[in-house]
Design a protein around this motif. Structure first.
Motif, mmCIF file in Angstrom:
data_model
loop_
_atom_site.group_PDB
_atom_site.id
_atom_site.type_symbol
_atom_site.label_atom_id
_atom_site.label_comp_id
_atom_site.label_asym_id
_atom_site.label_seq_id
_atom_site.Cartn_x
_atom_site.Cartn_y
_atom_site.Cartn_z
ATOM 1 N N ILE A 47 2.678 9.147 10.398
ATOM 2 C CA ILE A 47 3.472 8.188 11.279
ATOM 3 C C ILE A 47 4.222 7.214 10.419
ATOM 4 C CG2 ILE A 47 3.352 7.077 13.342
ATOM 5 C CD1 ILE A 47 1.102 8.932 14.133
ATOM 6 N N ALA A 48 3.445 6.482 9.728
ATOM 7 C CA ALA A 48 3.789 4.995 8.882
ATOM 8 C C ALA A 48 5.202 5.553 8.240
ATOM 9 C CB ALA A 48 2.717 4.648 8.213
ATOM 10 N N LYS A 49 5.099 6.608 7.533
ATOM 11 C CA LYS A 49 6.227 7.190 6.348
ATOM 12 C C LYS A 49 7.100 7.471 7.398
ATOM 13 C CE LYS A 49 4.766 9.026 3.002
ATOM 14 N NZ LYS A 49 4.224 10.217 2.067
ATOM 15 N N ALA A 50 7.253 8.213 8.283
ATOM 16 C CA ALA A 50 8.484 8.811 9.163
ATOM 17 C C ALA A 50 9.000 7.493 9.949
ATOM 18 C CB ALA A 50 7.618 9.531 10.368
ATOM 19 N N ASN A 51 8.296 6.285 10.110
ATOM 20 C CA ASN A 51 8.984 5.166 10.666
ATOM 21 C C ASN A 51 9.394 4.077 9.505
ATOM 22 O OD1 ASN A 51 8.530 4.956 13.928
ATOM 23 N ND2 ASN A 51 6.904 6.030 13.103
ATOM 24 N N GLY A 52 9.601 4.482 8.373
ATOM 25 C CA GLY A 52 10.178 3.825 7.359
ATOM 26 C C GLY A 52 9.223 2.974 6.788
ATOM 27 N N ALA A 53 8.207 2.690 6.791
ATOM 28 C CA ALA A 53 7.103 1.990 6.023
ATOM 29 C C ALA A 53 6.995 2.499 4.597
ATOM 30 C CB ALA A 53 5.912 1.716 6.774
ATOM 31 N N VAL A 54 6.672 1.580 3.707
ATOM 32 C CA VAL A 54 6.219 2.149 2.394
ATOM 33 C C VAL A 54 4.789 2.329 2.293
ATOM 34 C CG1 VAL A 54 6.091 1.302 -0.043
ATOM 35 C CG2 VAL A 54 8.026 0.821 1.095
ATOM 36 N N VAL A 55 4.339 3.699 2.176
ATOM 37 C CA VAL A 55 3.108 4.042 2.453
ATOM 38 C C VAL A 55 2.101 4.047 1.034
ATOM 39 C CG1 VAL A 55 1.194 5.775 3.370
ATOM 40 C CG2 VAL A 55 3.404 5.185 4.697
ATOM 41 N N ARG A 56 0.917 3.334 0.890
ATOM 42 C CA ARG A 56 0.286 3.460 -0.176
ATOM 43 C C ARG A 56 -1.106 3.567 0.191
ATOM 44 N NH1 ARG A 56 2.715 -1.564 -3.789
ATOM 45 N NH2 ARG A 56 4.986 -0.570 -4.346
ATOM 46 N N HIS A 57 -2.225 3.910 -0.779
ATOM 47 C CA HIS A 57 -3.366 4.404 -0.492
ATOM 48 C C HIS A 57 -4.495 3.630 -1.299
ATOM 49 C CE1 HIS A 57 -2.043 8.005 1.883
ATOM 50 N NE2 HIS A 57 -0.977 7.997 0.880
ATOM 51 N N GLU A 58 -5.457 3.110 -0.574
ATOM 52 C CA GLU A 58 -6.671 2.611 -1.243
ATOM 53 C C GLU A 58 -7.871 3.542 -0.861
ATOM 54 O OE1 GLU A 58 -9.526 1.339 -3.078
ATOM 55 O OE2 GLU A 58 -7.659 0.317 -3.467
ATOM 56 N N TYR A 59 -8.407 4.225 -1.964
ATOM 57 C CA TYR A 59 -9.183 5.283 -1.579
ATOM 58 C C TYR A 59 -10.742 4.654 -1.912
ATOM 59 C CZ TYR A 59 -5.736 8.171 -2.655
ATOM 60 O OH TYR A 59 -4.285 8.943 -2.419
ATOM 61 N N VAL A 60 -11.132 3.485 -2.059
ATOM 62 C CA VAL A 60 -12.590 2.581 -1.873
ATOM 63 C C VAL A 60 -12.443 2.020 -0.603
ATOM 64 C CG1 VAL A 60 -13.844 1.145 -2.998
ATOM 65 C CG2 VAL A 60 -12.458 2.410 -4.428
ATOM 66 N N GLN A 61 -13.529 2.556 0.152
ATOM 67 C CA GLN A 61 -13.371 2.191 1.612
ATOM 68 C C GLN A 61 -13.685 0.660 1.882
ATOM 69 O OE1 GLN A 61 -12.738 4.877 3.814
ATOM 70 N NE2 GLN A 61 -12.415 3.128 5.454
ATOM 71 N N GLY A 62 -13.074 0.007 2.775
ATOM 72 C CA GLY A 62 -13.515 -1.302 3.072
ATOM 73 C C GLY A 62 -12.067 -2.193 2.946
ATOM 74 N N LYS A 63 -11.994 -2.953 3.959
ATOM 75 C CA LYS A 63 -10.881 -3.679 4.107
ATOM 76 C C LYS A 63 -10.735 -4.518 3.107
ATOM 77 C CE LYS A 63 -8.472 -6.783 7.456
ATOM 78 N NZ LYS A 63 -8.331 -7.334 8.890
ATOM 79 N N GLY A 64 -11.635 -5.386 2.560
ATOM 80 C CA GLY A 64 -11.567 -6.260 1.520
ATOM 81 C C GLY A 64 -11.037 -5.548 0.152
ATOM 82 N N ASN A 65 -11.230 -4.303 0.076
ATOM 83 C CA ASN A 65 -10.842 -3.371 -1.098
ATOM 84 C C ASN A 65 -9.412 -2.967 -0.851
ATOM 85 O OD1 ASN A 65 -13.445 -2.950 -2.478
ATOM 86 N ND2 ASN A 65 -13.794 -1.521 -0.903
ATOM 87 N N VAL A 66 -8.942 -2.949 0.410
ATOM 88 C CA VAL A 66 -7.437 -2.481 0.682
ATOM 89 C C VAL A 66 -6.765 -3.842 0.270
ATOM 90 C CG1 VAL A 66 -5.797 -2.190 2.445
ATOM 91 C CG2 VAL A 66 -8.107 -1.105 2.474
ATOM 92 N N ILE A 67 -7.373 -5.153 0.770
ATOM 93 C CA ILE A 67 -6.424 -6.482 0.603
ATOM 94 C C ILE A 67 -6.466 -6.757 -1.048
ATOM 95 C CG2 ILE A 67 -6.570 -8.989 0.900
ATOM 96 C CD1 ILE A 67 -7.708 -8.400 3.735
ATOM 97 N N ARG A 68 -7.437 -6.569 -1.724
ATOM 98 C CA ARG A 68 -7.374 -6.511 -3.066
ATOM 99 C C ARG A 68 -6.142 -5.737 -3.771
ATOM 100 N NH1 ARG A 68 -12.069 -4.728 -4.010
ATOM 101 N NH2 ARG A 68 -13.379 -6.507 -4.477
ATOM 102 N N ARG A 69 -6.017 -4.513 -3.245
ATOM 103 C CA ARG A 69 -5.050 -3.877 -3.930
ATOM 104 C C ARG A 69 -3.725 -4.197 -3.524
ATOM 105 N NH1 ARG A 69 -4.718 0.107 -7.016
ATOM 106 N NH2 ARG A 69 -7.068 0.617 -6.835
ATOM 107 N N MET A 70 -3.793 -4.752 -2.308
ATOM 108 C CA MET A 70 -2.303 -5.248 -1.872
ATOM 109 C C MET A 70 -1.834 -6.340 -2.548
ATOM 110 S SD MET A 70 -2.958 -5.387 2.365
ATOM 111 C CE MET A 70 -2.522 -3.915 3.389
ATOM 112 N N PHE A 71 -2.494 -7.415 -2.768
ATOM 113 C CA PHE A 71 -2.324 -8.639 -3.476
ATOM 114 C C PHE A 71 -2.151 -8.240 -4.881
ATOM 115 C CE2 PHE A 71 -4.666 -11.723 -0.529
ATOM 116 C CZ PHE A 71 -3.337 -11.487 0.712
#
Length: 314
Positions: A47-71
């Motif tokens: 759904i995110a890709k269909a609405n024009g967002a840049v979709v990336r993945h973080e495969y290690v579970q946890g919000k902290g891990n996601v933010i680490r990759r984002m930054f």
């Protein structure tokens, strides 16, 4: 280098992600919207890709891990972080961004607690937990943060590239706040409206286990960032314990001239020694934190030059 990057960490948010993306585009039409999927088992990424967002993945579970990759992966003059659950109004984002881009704020906190949070949120223990965490941090770190646990924030480039992500879960917001406060970064509170999750959308936050992790994170970061205060408290507790058991022995000695409880007396001596060692440990670590602060300031200077170079090349 992006002017404004909207960062949306997601885990199973197919019900709300489309609206969050559309609201982000409406509020910040020139921003690049990034959706970081954290092992969703539903159609969030699609759904995110269909609405024009840049979709990336973080495969290690946890919000902290996601933010680490984002930054780590994204360079931007201003970062807007918002949850994908549609509980935050994106029409507040332009005002938050202006504080970063025009007023040099390093972190803008989307303050829910000063508006509608306590009436909209239907989970009373979440309300209590937010108030407890806010009060603890403001008292321990001598600051005035209005909402510690909010998932709606704006950051400067300097903050994103100097923030050492140590947490893996929802305690990441607490860690962000303390990092900014301890390093005397410019923090602004921006009052926002809050709405509870729509029907059918479930929170990933566990009130008790995640709440305990947040409190443990506060204690750990207080030890790391304010070692003199932390180890002084430990020293005082140990000294009081030692004196409580020593005073009756000493009083008996003054009365009879005899020491009847030598094992207790020896333990009291060791506990008092531990109190003294704890105090000196706090003093040594305090000096180390001062050196770390100096290194941090030098890192900020080099980042400022790096930011200018990236802006020229973009």
């Amino acid at each position: 280098m992006d002017k404004i990057a909207v960062l949306i960490p997601c885990y199973n948010e197919e019900q709300t992600i489309e609206k969050v993306i559309k609201d982000s585009k409406a509020a910040l039409p020139d921003a690049v919207i990034y959706v970081y999927d954290n092992n969703s088992t539903d159609r969030t990424s699609e759904i995110a890709k269909a609405n024009g967002a840049v979709v990336r993945h973080e495969y290690v579970q946890g919000k902290g891990n996601v933010i680490r990759r984002m930054f780590r992966e994204i360079d931007a003059e201003c970062y807007v972080m918002v949850d994908g659950d549609d509980t935050y109004p994106m029409d507040a984002a332009p005002g938050m961004c202006s504080l970063v881009l025009e007023k040099n704020a390093d972190m803008v906190v989307g303050d829910r607690l000063s508006s509608t949070y306590f009436t909209e949120n239907k989970r009373p223990f979440h309300n209590f937990g937010n108030s407890l965490v806010r009060g603890s941090i403001n008292r321990l770190f001598d600051c005035d943060i209005r909402d510690v646990m909010t998932g709606f924030r704006a950051f400067s480039y300097e903050f994103a590239k100097t923030f050492p992500v140590l947490s893996t879960g929802f305690e990441i917001e607490t860690e962000m706040t303390i990092h900014a406060v301890n390093n005397h970064m410019q923090i602004e509170n921006y009052i926002i409206e809050f709405r509870d999750r729509p029907a059918g959308s479930e929170s990933k936050l566990n009130t008790y286990s995640d709440g305990m992790r947040v409190l443990m994170t506060i204690a750990r970061l207080y030890r790391d960032y304010k070692p003199m205060g932390f180890f002084s408290i430990v020293s005082l507790i140990l000294a009081v314990i030692s004196l409580v058991f020593f005073i009756p022995i000493f009083a008996e000695y003054l009365e009879t001239g005899l020491v009847a409880k030598f094992p207790t007396l020896i333990v009291c001596g060791f506990v008092m020694l531990a109190a003294v060692l704890s105090l000196f440990a706090g003093m040594i670590l305090h000096n180390l934190t001062i050196n770390h602060r100096r290194e941090f300031e030098m890192r900020l200077i080099s980042l400022h030059s790096e930011k200018k170079r990236l802006m020229r090349n973009s």
